[in-house]
Design a protein around this motif. Structure first.
Motif, mmCIF file in Angstrom:
data_model
loop_
_atom_site.group_PDB
_atom_site.id
_atom_site.type_symbol
_atom_site.label_atom_id
_atom_site.label_comp_id
_atom_site.label_asym_id
_atom_site.label_seq_id
_atom_site.Cartn_x
_atom_site.Cartn_y
_atom_site.Cartn_z
ATOM 1 N N ILE A 138 0.861 -1.198 0.000
ATOM 2 C CA ILE A 138 0.000 0.000 0.000
ATOM 3 C C ILE A 138 0.891 1.239 0.000
ATOM 4 N N VAL A 139 0.626 2.128 -0.959
ATOM 5 C CA VAL A 139 1.345 3.402 -1.051
ATOM 6 C C VAL A 139 0.339 4.512 -0.738
ATOM 7 N N ALA A 140 0.567 5.268 0.342
ATOM 8 C CA ALA A 140 -0.379 6.317 0.752
ATOM 9 C C ALA A 140 0.180 7.691 0.407
ATOM 10 N N LEU A 141 -0.640 8.489 -0.296
ATOM 11 C CA LEU A 141 -0.265 9.878 -0.565
ATOM 12 C C LEU A 141 -0.742 10.736 0.600
ATOM 13 N N VAL A 142 0.160 11.496 1.199
ATOM 14 C CA VAL A 142 -0.241 12.425 2.260
ATOM 15 C C VAL A 142 0.323 13.797 1.923
ATOM 16 N N GLY A 143 -0.191 14.820 2.584
ATOM 17 C CA GLY A 143 0.352 16.155 2.348
ATOM 18 C C GLY A 143 -0.575 17.224 2.876
ATOM 19 N N TYR A 144 -0.082 18.441 2.883
ATOM 20 C CA TYR A 144 -0.886 19.574 3.307
ATOM 21 C C TYR A 144 -2.022 19.731 2.306
ATOM 22 N N THR A 145 -3.146 20.228 2.761
ATOM 23 C CA THR A 145 -4.291 20.361 1.865
ATOM 24 C C THR A 145 -3.921 21.280 0.688
ATOM 25 N N ASN A 146 -4.394 20.904 -0.488
ATOM 26 C CA ASN A 146 -4.129 21.667 -1.718
ATOM 27 C C ASN A 146 -2.691 21.505 -2.238
ATOM 28 N N ALA A 147 -1.987 20.462 -1.772
ATOM 29 C CA ALA A 147 -0.604 20.258 -2.250
ATOM 30 C C ALA A 147 -0.577 19.593 -3.625
ATOM 31 N N GLY A 148 -1.744 19.093 -4.076
ATOM 32 C CA GLY A 148 -1.797 18.460 -5.396
ATOM 33 C C GLY A 148 -1.841 16.948 -5.351
ATOM 34 N N LYS A 149 -2.217 16.371 -4.204
ATOM 35 C CA LYS A 149 -2.250 14.910 -4.085
ATOM 36 C C LYS A 149 -3.245 14.279 -5.051
ATOM 37 N N SER A 150 -4.457 14.866 -5.132
ATOM 38 C CA SER A 150 -5.492 14.249 -5.978
ATOM 39 C C SER A 150 -5.139 14.339 -7.453
ATOM 40 N N THR A 151 -4.500 15.440 -7.853
ATOM 41 C CA THR A 151 -4.051 15.569 -9.250
ATOM 42 C C THR A 151 -2.995 14.507 -9.544
ATOM 43 N N THR A 166 -10.550 16.370 -1.095
ATOM 44 C CA THR A 166 -10.714 14.928 -0.871
ATOM 45 C C THR A 166 -10.895 14.671 0.614
ATOM 46 N N LEU A 167 -11.936 13.962 0.984
ATOM 47 C CA LEU A 167 -12.111 13.672 2.401
ATOM 48 C C LEU A 167 -12.190 12.190 2.723
ATOM 49 N N ASP A 168 -12.496 11.362 1.768
ATOM 50 C CA ASP A 168 -12.588 9.941 2.052
ATOM 51 C C ASP A 168 -11.494 9.208 1.293
ATOM 52 N N PRO A 169 -11.016 8.085 1.874
ATOM 53 C CA PRO A 169 -9.913 7.402 1.212
ATOM 54 C C PRO A 169 -10.336 6.893 -0.152
ATOM 55 N N THR A 170 -9.509 7.094 -1.119
ATOM 56 C CA THR A 170 -9.773 6.607 -2.463
ATOM 57 C C THR A 170 -8.620 5.680 -2.811
ATOM 58 N N MET A 171 -8.919 4.465 -3.199
ATOM 59 C CA MET A 171 -7.855 3.493 -3.425
ATOM 60 C C MET A 171 -7.959 2.900 -4.828
ATOM 61 N N ARG A 172 -6.808 2.732 -5.472
ATOM 62 C CA ARG A 172 -6.772 2.133 -6.818
ATOM 63 C C ARG A 172 -5.531 1.237 -6.924
ATOM 64 N N ARG A 173 -5.678 0.204 -7.755
ATOM 65 C CA ARG A 173 -4.509 -0.638 -8.042
ATOM 66 C C ARG A 173 -3.714 -0.004 -9.170
ATOM 67 N N VAL A 174 -2.399 -0.002 -9.029
ATOM 68 C CA VAL A 174 -1.531 0.580 -10.062
ATOM 69 C C VAL A 174 -0.393 -0.400 -10.333
ATOM 70 N N LYS A 175 -0.128 -0.638 -11.617
ATOM 71 C CA LYS A 175 1.003 -1.506 -11.983
ATOM 72 C C LYS A 175 2.193 -0.610 -12.274
ATOM 73 N N LEU A 202 -2.675 2.252 -4.422
ATOM 74 C CA LEU A 202 -2.389 3.667 -4.175
ATOM 75 C C LEU A 202 -3.584 4.274 -3.444
ATOM 76 N N SER A 203 -3.310 4.991 -2.360
ATOM 77 C CA SER A 203 -4.382 5.558 -1.546
ATOM 78 C C SER A 203 -4.218 7.077 -1.462
#
Length: 428
Positions: A208-221, A240-249, A259-260
């Motif tokens: 599991i790879v989790a993206l974290v950061g200050y709000t508006n840092a560009g994580k969702s992009t 983004t407020l709820d965890p969004t998870m996808r499989r990535v190769k 990826l979360s």
């Protein structure tokens, strides 16, 4: 909430105030703090920010926060601009709130109240909705239960307009306490279901790879760029407020990963909400690799990064968890600073400079993730006697068994596991 004649949604005119208190040891740059407060306000639908200003104060006044002269001066300005809502970027006591609302004839929200309204509007999963309702009810209880009934709705947003006011305070308090008990029961069921989902996911042998950061840092992009998913990626705080998870190769024979994308952190995030968003933040605790996304073009990027690290530590993220720091938005830097950032990142294996918008540096990030994760899970063959049933059951529960065959003395197991799991197994 809307105009019945036109069908248009009603717009609430708001004014943002940032009290710059000289005696506050956590004082921030007032102009930048005000900018962030305006961005927070813009994240709430139906609000029009008609004005914003910094109010300098030697110290907060207990009854009204501001001195009487400043209160009168602001009243004139608010009336002239036909303001209905004042947002104060900082804590306001229930007494101060009541007095200022009475004096100015407007509704008032402090920073915590505003963030709660945004969370209430954004939460999408059942757990997110319940967590926000609980956090908001606990907060409203301390406010002499002002305008709390809007939280009975599934989705929040602008609940501060209207409401029962302060009548029957004790009866309202009892009602809130009963509602909190009911929400806790519902939440316990939802969390249990989620726990089952998480265990099922743990059996998938993907890191599991989790993206974290200050709000508006560009994580969702960044998340969208990596996965092709259409997660809301607006230039807006708390998109983004709820965890969004996808499989990535990962490319070049790298492993598949989950990826979360997680909620953005912010300075002075209300403690009720750090607790409330265990749902999102659990993914960070379970992560094999944390990718800390920074807006490197922001003038307070260093302070924002420190806020994120502090919250990660508060959450109990272990120090040995692998981390990569991403310097995002290099496209917004001037050529000289961009070149310096790229060169500086190139010298540090734990930093990647990129632009999630233009795609520059994305390959470097994928390579860095692949390098960190290769060797993270390794294959081992174990021979367990029949007497080691507990250890075999543990391996099944962890979901690490690739192959199993029975022998004369017990079981031969091929497992794919991490060093951490191997250590736990040997400690059993």
């Amino acid at each position: 909430m809307g105009d019945p004649a036109t069908g248009e949604p009603a717009v609430t005119r708001a004014w943002v105030l940032h009290p710059d208190i000289r005696t506050d040891d956590r004082r921030r740059d007032p102009a930048r703090a005000l900018d962030e407060a305006v961005s927070l306000a813009a994240a709430l639908p139906g609000l029009e920010v008609a004005g914003a200003e910094v109010v300098r104060l030697p110290k907060p006044h207990p009854g009204m926060l501001f001195g009487s002269g400043k209160v009168a001066e602001l009243k004139e300005r608010l009336e002239a601009a036909e303001i209905e809502l004042v947002l104060i970027d900082g804590p306001v006591s229930p007494v101060q709130q009541r007095n200022l609302e009475k004096e100015w004839g407007v509704k008032l929200l402090d920073r915590t109240g505003l963030i709660l309204e945004i969370f209430s509007d954004r939460a999408a999963t059942r757990e997110g909705v319940l967590q926000v309702e609980m956090a908001a009810l606990s907060y409203q209880r301390t406010r002499l239960v002002r305008a709390w009934t809007h939280l009975e709705r599934q989705r929040g947003g602008l609940g501060f307009v209207g409401g029962p006011g302060e009548t029957q305070i004790e009866a309202d308090r009892r009602a809130i306490d009963e509602q909190l008990v009911r929400l806790r029961r519902q939440l316990a069921k939802v969390v249990k279901t989620r726990e089952l989902h998480r265990k099922a996911r743990a059996k998938v042998p993907f890191p599991i790879v989790a993206l974290v950061g200050y709000t508006n840092a560009g994580k969702s992009t960044l998340f969208n760029h990596l996965t092709g998913a259409e997660v809301m990626a607006k230039d807006m705080l708390f998109a983004t407020l709820d965890p969004t998870m996808r499989r990535v190769k990962l490319p070049d024979g790298g492993p598949e990963v989950i990826l979360s994308d997680t909620v953005g952190f912010i300075s002075d995030l209300p403690t009720e909400l750090v607790a409330a968003f265990r749902a999102t933040l659990e993914e960070v605790l379970a992560a094999d690799l944390i990718v800390h996304v920074r807006d490197i073009s922001h003038p307070e990027t260093q302070e924002q990064a420190e806020d994120v690290r502090a919250i990660l530590a508060t959450l109990g993220v272990e120090e040995d968890t692998l981390q990569i720091e991403v310097w995002n938005k290099i496209d917004l830097l001037d050529p000289e600073h961009r070149a310096a950032a790229v060169n500086s990142a190139a010298r540090d294996a734990d930093i990647v400079a990129l632009s999630a918008v233009t795609g520059q540096g994305m390959d470097d990030l994928l390579t860095a993730i692949s390098q960190r994760l290769s060797g993270l899970r390794h294959e081992t063959v174990l021979d367990l006697p029949f007497s080691e049933g507990r250890k075999r059951a543990w391996l099944h529960a962890e979901g690490v068994i690739e192959d199993e065959e029975q022998t004369e003395d017990g079981f031969r197991l091929t497992v794919l596991w991490t060093d951490r799991q191997a250590q736990k197994f040997h400690d059993l």
